[in-house]
Write an enzyme that holds these catalytic residues in place. Structure first.
Site, short mmCIF file in Angstrom:
data_model
loop_
_atom_site.label_atom_id
_atom_site.label_comp_id
_atom_site.label_asym_id
_atom_site.label_seq_id
_atom_site.Cartn_x
_atom_site.Cartn_y
_atom_site.Cartn_z
N LEU A 20 0.82 -1.22 0.00
CA LEU A 20 0.00 0.00 0.00
C LEU A 20 0.85 1.26 0.00
O LEU A 20 0.44 2.30 -0.47
CB LEU A 20 -0.92 0.00 1.22
CG LEU A 20 -2.00 -1.08 1.24
CD1 LEU A 20 -2.67 -1.12 2.61
CD2 LEU A 20 -3.03 -0.80 0.15
N SER A 22 5.00 2.99 1.54
CA SER A 22 6.09 2.83 2.49
C SER A 22 6.62 4.20 2.86
O SER A 22 6.45 5.17 2.13
CB SER A 22 7.20 1.96 1.91
OG SER A 22 7.52 2.41 0.62
N GLY A 23 7.23 4.25 4.00
CA GLY A 23 7.80 5.51 4.49
C GLY A 23 9.25 5.27 4.86
O GLY A 23 9.94 4.52 4.17
N TYR A 25 10.77 3.81 7.62
CA TYR A 25 11.19 2.50 8.11
C TYR A 25 10.28 1.37 7.66
O TYR A 25 10.66 0.22 7.65
CB TYR A 25 11.19 2.46 9.65
CG TYR A 25 12.00 3.54 10.28
CD1 TYR A 25 13.39 3.47 10.24
CD2 TYR A 25 11.39 4.61 10.91
CE1 TYR A 25 14.14 4.48 10.81
CE2 TYR A 25 12.14 5.61 11.48
CZ TYR A 25 13.52 5.55 11.43
OH TYR A 25 14.27 6.54 11.98
N ALA A 26 9.03 1.75 7.35
CA ALA A 26 8.03 0.70 7.24
C ALA A 26 7.55 0.49 5.82
O ALA A 26 7.63 1.37 4.98
CB ALA A 26 6.84 1.06 8.12
N VAL A 28 3.91 -0.96 4.12
CA VAL A 28 2.55 -1.31 4.54
C VAL A 28 1.89 -2.15 3.46
O VAL A 28 1.96 -1.81 2.27
CB VAL A 28 1.73 -0.04 4.83
CG1 VAL A 28 0.33 -0.39 5.28
CG2 VAL A 28 2.43 0.84 5.86
N ASP A 137 4.26 14.66 13.12
CA ASP A 137 4.63 14.34 11.74
C ASP A 137 3.40 14.46 10.85
O ASP A 137 3.15 13.62 9.97
CB ASP A 137 5.23 12.93 11.66
CG ASP A 137 5.98 12.68 10.35
OD1 ASP A 137 6.26 13.67 9.62
OD2 ASP A 137 6.28 11.51 10.05
P1 ADP Z 1 6.06 5.31 7.71
O1 ADP Z 1 6.20 5.42 9.20
O2 ADP Z 1 7.08 4.45 7.11
O3 ADP Z 1 5.95 6.66 7.05
P2 ADP Z 1 3.15 5.05 7.39
O4 ADP Z 1 2.41 4.55 8.57
O5 ADP Z 1 3.09 6.49 7.14
O6 ADP Z 1 4.66 4.52 7.45
O7 ADP Z 1 2.64 4.28 6.08
C1 ADP Z 1 3.25 4.50 4.81
C2 ADP Z 1 2.19 4.61 3.69
O8 ADP Z 1 1.44 3.39 3.63
C3 ADP Z 1 1.16 5.69 3.95
O9 ADP Z 1 1.59 6.95 3.45
C4 ADP Z 1 -0.04 5.15 3.19
O10 ADP Z 1 0.04 5.46 1.81
C5 ADP Z 1 0.06 3.64 3.35
N1 ADP Z 1 -0.76 3.17 4.52
C6 ADP Z 1 -0.36 3.20 5.80
N2 ADP Z 1 -1.32 2.74 6.62
C7 ADP Z 1 -2.36 2.41 5.85
C8 ADP Z 1 -3.72 1.89 6.12
N3 ADP Z 1 -4.11 1.61 7.36
N4 ADP Z 1 -4.54 1.70 5.06
C9 ADP Z 1 -4.11 1.99 3.81
N5 ADP Z 1 -2.90 2.50 3.50
C10 ADP Z 1 -2.01 2.70 4.49
MG MG Z 2 4.49 8.07 7.03
#
Ligand code: ADP
Ligand code: MG
Length: 442
Positions: A20, A22-23, A25-26, A28, A137
Site C-alpha cells: 500500500l 512505504s515511508g 522504516y516501514a 505497509v 509528523d
Molecule cells: P512510515 O512510518 O514508514 O511513514 P506510514 O504509517 O506512514 O509509514 O505508512 C506509509 C504509507 O502506507 C502511507 O503513506 C499510506 O500510503 C500507506 N498506509 C499506511 N497505513 C495504511 C492503512 N491503514 N490503510 C491503507 N494504506 C495505508
Molecule cells: Mg508516514
C-alpha cells in the site's frame, strides 16, 4: 523477509497481498485474515534490522499510543505481532489511500471539501491534545482516507508522536521539513503547538496543490520561511481588488478613462465608449470614498451624474443596433440553413448558433450564450475549411464572422456586468436608480 523481488513477508493468521505504501522504516501491505471473517486489514511491517535504538523507541511509542486510543478520525491499531525479522502493526484498512495522492490526482480540492477534511483533522487533533499527545509528523502522506466514495480522514503514522503537556519544550527535530513549524526548523525549540502549523501547511496544499514553502533543501526552506516575500496571489485577487482601492489616484484614473470614452463617443463607436464609461465608474466610486471635502465630493457626483446619463443613452444606442444585428444574423442563418439541407453536420452547428442566440435573449444568459457560440464556432470553422468555393461558402464565411462578433460583444457584456457593483455602490452615494442599469444591456 520483505524486500524487492521477495514479495510480502509471511505472518501467521494473515495473507499479505499488495503493497500500500512505504515511508522511512516501514512498508505497509494490504492483508486478509485467514479466519472465516476474512477481515481486510493493513499491516505495517518494520524490519528489525533497520531499527536503531531511537527508532525502536519510536515504534514502541507508536504502538503504546495507538493501543490506548479510539477515535473515528484516527486509524485504529487492532493488534501487533513480531517474529525474528519484523514487527507488525495490524491496522484498520483505509481503502481511499493517503491524502497526498487524493490531492494530487485532483490537482486541488474545492474549499468545501477541504473544510470538511479540516474539521475531521481538527477533531482528531483536539482529542490527542486533550490527552497530551502531539503527533509531530502531520503531512498528507500520513493522513489516510477510509474510502474514495465517502472519504473520511484517518490520522495515521504515529511513529514520531510524543507525550507532551502544553508547557513541555522539546529540542529533538522530528517530522518532515516542509510541514515543520519555523521554531523547530530555525530554533530547534518547540512545544505542542507545532502540530497546528503543519495543519496550516496541509490546508494550503489542499487548496493550492503544493505546500507554501516547497523547497529542495533545508537551507532553501529556512530562507523561504524567514523571508517576507509577498504571496502575490493575495494582492492580485479580484476580491481584494487593490486596483480599485480608494486612493489619491482614483480620481485621476477615472478622469483619464472618461477622456478616452468621450473620444470614442465622438468617433461614433458607442459600444467602446460605453465600456470605457463603465470602467471609469469603477474608479469614480473609490474616488468618492476617498474625497473628504464635502464640496469637492458634490462636484464629483455632479460630473458622474452626467457621465451616467450619457452611458444610459449609449446603452440605448448599442442595444438597438445590437438587436438589428441579431435580426440580420438570424435571417442570414435561415438562408444558410436552406442551403445546408444535405449537410447534417452543418445543420447541427447552425442549431447550436441558434440556441446561442436564444440564450442571449434570456436575462443573465450571456455566459451560457458565449459558451454555445464558442462551441458552434469551433464546428463551423472546421466546416468552412472543407467547403468548396461558391455561394454557400460565402454565406458560411459571413456566419462565422457574425458569430465571432457576437462572441466578442458578449465577452464585453460579461466584463461590464462585473463592474455593475460599482454602480450599485454609487447608489448608496446618493446617485439615481438609473445608475444601476447603466452598465448592463438587458
Ligand atoms: P512510515 O512510518 O514508514 O511513514 P506510514 O504509517 O506512514 O509509514 O505508512 C506509509 C504509507 O502506507 C502511507 O503513506 C499510506 O500510503 C500507506 N498506509 C499506511 N497505513 C495504511 C492503512 N491503514 N490503510 C491503507 N494504506 C495505508
Ligand atoms: Mg508516514
Amino acid at each position: 523477509m520483505a524486500g524487492p523481488g521477495w514479495g510480502p513477508p509471511r505472518l501467521d493468521g494473515f495473507i499479505l497481498t499488495e503493497r500500500l505504501g512505504s515511508g522511512t522504516y516501514a512498508t505497509v501491505y494490504k492483508a486478509y485474515a485467514k479466519k472465516d471473517t476474512r477481515e481486510v486489514v493493513a499491516i505495517k511491517c518494520v524490519a528489525k534490522k533497520s531499527l536503531n535504538k531511537a527508532s525502536v523507541e519510536n515504534l514502541l511509542t507508536e504502538i503504546e499510543i495507538l493501543k490506548g486510543i479510539r477515535h473515528p478520525h484516527i486509524v485504529q491499531l487492532k493488534d501487533f505481532q513480531w517474529d525474528s525479522d519484523n514487527i507488525y502493526l495490524i491496522m484498520e484498512f483505509c481503502a481511499g489511500g493517503d491524502l497526498s495522492r487524493f490531492i494530487h490526482t485532483r490537482r486541488i480540492l474545492p474549499e468545501r471539501v477541504a473544510r470538511v477534511f479540516m474539521q475531521q483533522l481538527a477533531s482528531a487533533l483536539q482529542f490527542l491534545h486533550e490527552r497530551n499527545i502531539s503527533h509531530l509528523d502531520l503531512k498528507p502522506q500520513n493522513i489516510l482516507l477510509s474510502s474514495l466514495e465517502k472519504p473520511h480522514l484517518k490520522l495515521a503514522d504515529f511513529g514520531f508522536a510524543q507525550h507532551m503537556s502544553p508547557w513541555d519544550e522539546k529540542h529533538v527535530l522530528r517530522g518532515s521539513p516542509l510541514y515543520m513549524a519555523p521554531e523547530m526548523v530555525c530554533q530547534r525549540q518547540y512545544d505542542a503547538r507545532v502540530d497546528l502549523w503543519s495543519v496550516g501547511v496541509i490546508l494550503y496544499e489542499a487548496l493550492f496543490g503544493q505546500p507554501p514553502f516547497a523547497s529542495r533543501s533545508f537551507t532553501e526552506l529556512e530562507e523561504k520561511i524567514r523571508s517576507n516575500r509577498v504571496i502575490e496571489d493575495f494582492f492580485a485577487h479580484p476580491w481584494v481588488d487593490l486596483e480599485h482601492m480608494p486612493s489619491g489616484e482614483s480620481l485621476a484614473r477615472a478622469t483619464a478613462l472618461v477622456v478616452q470614452a468621450v473620444k470614442k463617443d465622438q468617433d461614433g463607436d458607442a459600444a467602446a465608449a460605453l465600456s470605457l464609461y463603465c470602467q471609469a465608474l469603477d474608479f469614480f466610486v473609490p474616488a468618492l470614498h476617498y474625497e473628504m471635502d464635502a464640496q469637492r465630493k458634490e462636484a464629483i457626483k455632479a460630473k458622474v451624474g452626467q457621465y451616467v446619463s450619457r452611458a444610459e443613452e449609449l446603452k440605448a444606442i448599442v442595444s438597438s443596433s445590437n438587436r438589428a444585428l441579431l435580426r440580420q444574423g438570424t435571417s442570414a442563418r435561415d438562408l444558410l440553413r436552406e442551403m445546408a439541407r444535405d449537410k447534417p453536420r452543418l445543420l447541427a452547428a447552425l442549431e447550436v448558433a441558434s440556441a446561442a442566440t436564444a440564450k442571449e435573449e434570456e436575462a443573465g444568459g450571456e455566459q451560457a450564450a458565449l459558451d454555445l457560440y464558442q462551441h458552434g464556432l469551433g464546428e463551423l470553422l472546421v466546416l468552412l475549411a472543407a467547403e468548396p468555393p461558391g455561394r454557400r461558402r460565402e454565406l458560411l464565411h459571413t456566419e462565422v464572422q457574425n458569430l465571432m462578433a457576437r462572441a466578442e460583444y458578449l465577452k464585453e457584456q460579461v466584463k461590464m456586468r462585473e463592474s455593475r457593483w460599482a454602480a450599485e455602490t454609487l447608489d448608496k452615494e446618493g446617485l439615481s436608480e438609473s445608475v444601476r442599469s447603466s452598465c448592463t444591456l438587458q
